[in-house]
Write an enzyme that holds these catalytic residues in place. Structure first.
Site, mmCIF file in Angstrom:
data_model
loop_
_atom_site.group_PDB
_atom_site.id
_atom_site.type_symbol
_atom_site.label_atom_id
_atom_site.label_comp_id
_atom_site.label_asym_id
_atom_site.label_seq_id
_atom_site.Cartn_x
_atom_site.Cartn_y
_atom_site.Cartn_z
ATOM 1 N N HIS A 269 -8.395 8.756 60.033
ATOM 2 C CA HIS A 269 -8.456 7.674 59.067
ATOM 3 C C HIS A 269 -7.143 7.111 58.598
ATOM 4 O O HIS A 269 -6.179 8.088 58.198
ATOM 5 C CB HIS A 269 -9.274 7.929 58.284
ATOM 6 C CG HIS A 269 -10.065 6.835 57.076
ATOM 7 N ND1 HIS A 269 -9.481 6.500 56.061
ATOM 8 C CD2 HIS A 269 -11.075 6.088 57.494
ATOM 9 C CE1 HIS A 269 -10.044 5.341 55.653
ATOM 10 N NE2 HIS A 269 -11.008 5.272 56.585
ATOM 11 N N GLU A 322 -17.455 7.060 61.759
ATOM 12 C CA GLU A 322 -18.125 6.663 62.942
ATOM 13 C C GLU A 322 -18.786 7.751 63.735
ATOM 14 O O GLU A 322 -19.590 7.301 64.325
ATOM 15 C CB GLU A 322 -16.996 5.686 63.815
ATOM 16 C CG GLU A 322 -16.175 4.855 63.165
ATOM 17 C CD GLU A 322 -17.005 3.470 62.972
ATOM 18 O OE1 GLU A 322 -18.103 3.424 63.221
ATOM 19 O OE2 GLU A 322 -16.238 2.329 62.821
HETATM 20 N N1 COA Z 1 -6.952 9.853 68.147
HETATM 21 C C1 COA Z 1 -5.661 10.057 68.624
HETATM 22 N N2 COA Z 1 -4.506 10.120 67.864
HETATM 23 C C2 COA Z 1 -4.890 9.977 66.538
HETATM 24 C C3 COA Z 1 -5.934 9.595 66.260
HETATM 25 C C4 COA Z 1 -7.081 9.731 67.013
HETATM 26 N N3 COA Z 1 -8.403 9.722 66.626
HETATM 27 N N4 COA Z 1 -6.095 9.655 64.631
HETATM 28 C C5 COA Z 1 -5.011 9.556 64.541
HETATM 29 N N5 COA Z 1 -3.861 9.781 65.325
HETATM 30 C C6 COA Z 1 -2.751 9.835 65.474
HETATM 31 C C7 COA Z 1 -2.087 8.464 64.996
HETATM 32 O O1 COA Z 1 -1.775 7.540 66.114
HETATM 33 C C8 COA Z 1 -0.629 9.013 64.409
HETATM 34 O O2 COA Z 1 0.039 9.073 65.735
HETATM 35 P P1 COA Z 1 1.733 8.896 65.419
HETATM 36 O O3 COA Z 1 2.305 10.015 64.464
HETATM 37 O O4 COA Z 1 2.224 9.271 66.911
HETATM 38 O O5 COA Z 1 2.049 7.672 65.259
HETATM 39 C C9 COA Z 1 -1.050 10.159 63.751
HETATM 40 O O6 COA Z 1 -2.138 10.712 64.654
HETATM 41 C C10 COA Z 1 -1.095 10.250 62.407
HETATM 42 O O7 COA Z 1 -2.271 9.234 62.140
HETATM 43 P P2 COA Z 1 -2.473 8.628 60.668
HETATM 44 O O8 COA Z 1 -1.307 8.181 60.166
HETATM 45 O O9 COA Z 1 -3.164 9.755 59.938
HETATM 46 O O10 COA Z 1 -3.567 7.370 60.783
HETATM 47 P P3 COA Z 1 -3.489 6.108 61.320
HETATM 48 O O11 COA Z 1 -3.244 5.172 60.283
HETATM 49 O O12 COA Z 1 -1.880 6.067 62.267
HETATM 50 O O13 COA Z 1 -4.493 5.716 62.308
HETATM 51 C C11 COA Z 1 -6.797 5.246 62.943
HETATM 52 C C12 COA Z 1 -5.778 5.526 61.646
HETATM 53 C C13 COA Z 1 -8.076 5.205 62.122
HETATM 54 C C14 COA Z 1 -6.346 3.708 63.461
HETATM 55 C C15 COA Z 1 -6.728 6.366 63.961
HETATM 56 O O14 COA Z 1 -7.192 7.618 63.319
HETATM 57 C C16 COA Z 1 -7.795 5.976 65.070
HETATM 58 O O15 COA Z 1 -7.378 5.119 66.013
HETATM 59 N N6 COA Z 1 -8.774 6.716 64.990
HETATM 60 C C17 COA Z 1 -9.769 6.382 66.345
HETATM 61 C C18 COA Z 1 -10.769 5.073 65.947
HETATM 62 C C19 COA Z 1 -11.750 5.381 64.794
HETATM 63 O O16 COA Z 1 -12.308 6.308 64.885
HETATM 64 N N7 COA Z 1 -11.755 4.154 64.034
HETATM 65 C C20 COA Z 1 -12.773 4.237 63.070
HETATM 66 C C21 COA Z 1 -12.040 4.512 61.812
HETATM 67 S S1 COA Z 1 -13.219 4.453 60.434
#
Ligand code: COA
Length: 386
Positions: A269, A322
């Site tokens: 998130h 989700e």
């Molecule tokens: N799958 C793979 N990698 C993930 C991840 C996931 N579900 N969630 C976080 N990461 C990765 C990010 O890409 C980031 O990688 P980086 O350091 O190489 O850039 C790292 O973990 C840290 O992420 P963070 O800063 O905590 O979150 P974010 O703001 O980059 O991403 C989301 C947030 C929601 C876009 C991301 O978690 C995601 O795409 N989740 C899956 C989709 C989903 O479930 N969406 C519903 C949200 S309510």
């Protein structure tokens, strides 16, 4: 000009996506990511979802306090009445068949429910609330009608005597479901009404700030929510559980996906650095229902979290809303193609409250962009390209 004023051509740089930038004051609620907490006005949103009806929380957001018993009963009646929309059936059928997605049909039909088109900023607070409530209550009716028409099924008209969640399910499935199933959907709807300054809420407030009419502002929210990075892909976590199948396959499946550069849906998130309280609530709702799918989902969740910890040891990756939302809605009998629509039914209530707040203390939202193209020439007519 005072010494700390910004010179006229200077721009303030903010992080991409406005991450961490406060662009408005709100009394409606907020998300405290490091505490794993969010609230509606002064109330814990999860506790509201556990204890309070959807329409009472709707009232809370629109009016600022929880309703009295009399206000609650009359608002429930008003919402039921507003679900009945007076649109030509042939027109609804034409829009349903001409559009390829529920949000496109909704954006075409919703303005017809309140076609007056008054600039929001010309209305009184009460007039904004009345129009916004009419439109908000019509959303499940329009979504259910277009959903059924697209499948060649007869439209099920609203029953104003039912609760909003119960009628949404009945209008889509064509039959009433048990009170337990209704309660599951109602908990989901109440927990997802509002969640800080997310993209669709911001979009609604931007369009409201121009003085556009209520329907136009709500349609901005609908458009923003439809994107897969926001509300457009809630069925993907459920299909992942399906694809993994046996929990012992989890580690292999997740590592393969991560290795191929894919995200694991239902995890991570942008704001939460502690448990997403919506996921804890919906897990609790799913556990109360019980069954093989829920047990499997819980085991798979634990295994995925372990892989994510090992894969990104420095990040805090939590289960997000989700993951259990898909399970709860599925257990309640809703099919995955209805998940985004169900989210729209709840989030439109939040947009309506934000619209009323924005219009009541309006300043047009008009940021700038930094131009990064070729240096422009002043006073030179362009040559026709050869
Ligand atoms: N799958 C793979 N990698 C993930 C991840 C996931 N579900 N969630 C976080 N990461 C990765 C990010 O890409 C980031 O990688 P980086 O350091 O190489 O850039 C790292 O973990 C840290 O992420 P963070 O800063 O905590 O979150 P974010 O703001 O980059 O991403 C989301 C947030 C929601 C876009 C991301 O978690 C995601 O795409 N989740 C899956 C989709 C989903 O479930 N969406 C519903 C949200 S309510």
């Amino acid at each position: 000009m005072t010494s700390n004023a910004v010179p006229s051509n200077a721009l303030l740089d903010v992080p991409p996506g406005l991450k961490g930038v406060a662009v408005a004051d709100t009394e409606l609620g907020s998300v405290r990511g490091f505490e794993g907490f969010y609230h509606y006005r002064e109330f814990d949103a999860v506790e509201l979802a556990r204890s309070t009806s959807l329409t009472d929380v709707w009232w809370l957001l629109m009016h600022g306090s929880l309703p009295t018993a009399a206000q609650s009963a009359s608002f429930e009646q008003e919402v039921g009445g507003n679900r009945v929309v007076d649109l030509d059936g042939g027109l609804v059928a034409a829009v349903a068949s001409a559009t390829t997605a529920p949000h496109l049909a909704l954006m075409s039909l919703l303005p017809l429910v309140a076609p007056e088109g008054h600039p929001t900023t010309d209305l009184t607070d009460d007039e904004r609330r009345v129009i916004a409530s009419r439109l908000t209550a019509a959303v499940p009716t329009l979504l259910a009608a277009t959903h059924r028409l697209r499948r060649g099924l007869e439209v099920v008209p609203p029953d104003p005597t039912l609760g909003h969640a119960a009628d949404w399910i009945r209008m889509t499935l064509g039959e009433a479901v048990s009170p337990q199933r209704v309660a599951m959907v109602e908990a989901y709807l109440t927990a997802t009404i509002d969640h800080g300054f997310n993209a669709s809420t911001f979009a609604t407030r931007v369009v409201t700030s121009t003085g556009a009419d209520v329907a136009a502002a709500l349609c901005a929210g609908i458009g923003a929510l439809s994107g897969p990075l926001h509300g457009g892909a809630p069925s993907l976590a459920l299909s992942m559980i399906d694809e993994i199948g046996d929990p012992s396959e989890t580690e292999r499946w997740v590592r393969d996906r991560l290795g191929a550069g894919h995200k694991i849906m239902g995890f991570g998130h942008a704001v939460y650095r502690a448990d997403d309280p919506r996921s804890l609530l919906l897990r609790e709702v799913a556990e109360r229902h019980g069954g093989e799918l829920v047990e499997r989902a819980i085991e798979i969740e634990g295994r995925i979290l372990a892989v994510m910890r090992e894969w990104k040891p420095d990040a805090v990756i939590v289960t997000n809303v989700e993951y259990y939302a898909g399970i709860v809605l599925h257990l309640a009998g809703l099919t995955p193609d209805l998940f985004t629509s169900t989210f729209t039914v709840s989030r439109v209530i939040g947009w309506a409250a934000h619209l009323v707040e924005q219009a009541g203390n309006n300043k047009i939202v008009r940021p700038s962009a930094r131009y990064v193209g070729p240096e422009p020439t002043r006073g030179v007519a362009p040559a026709v390209p050869a």
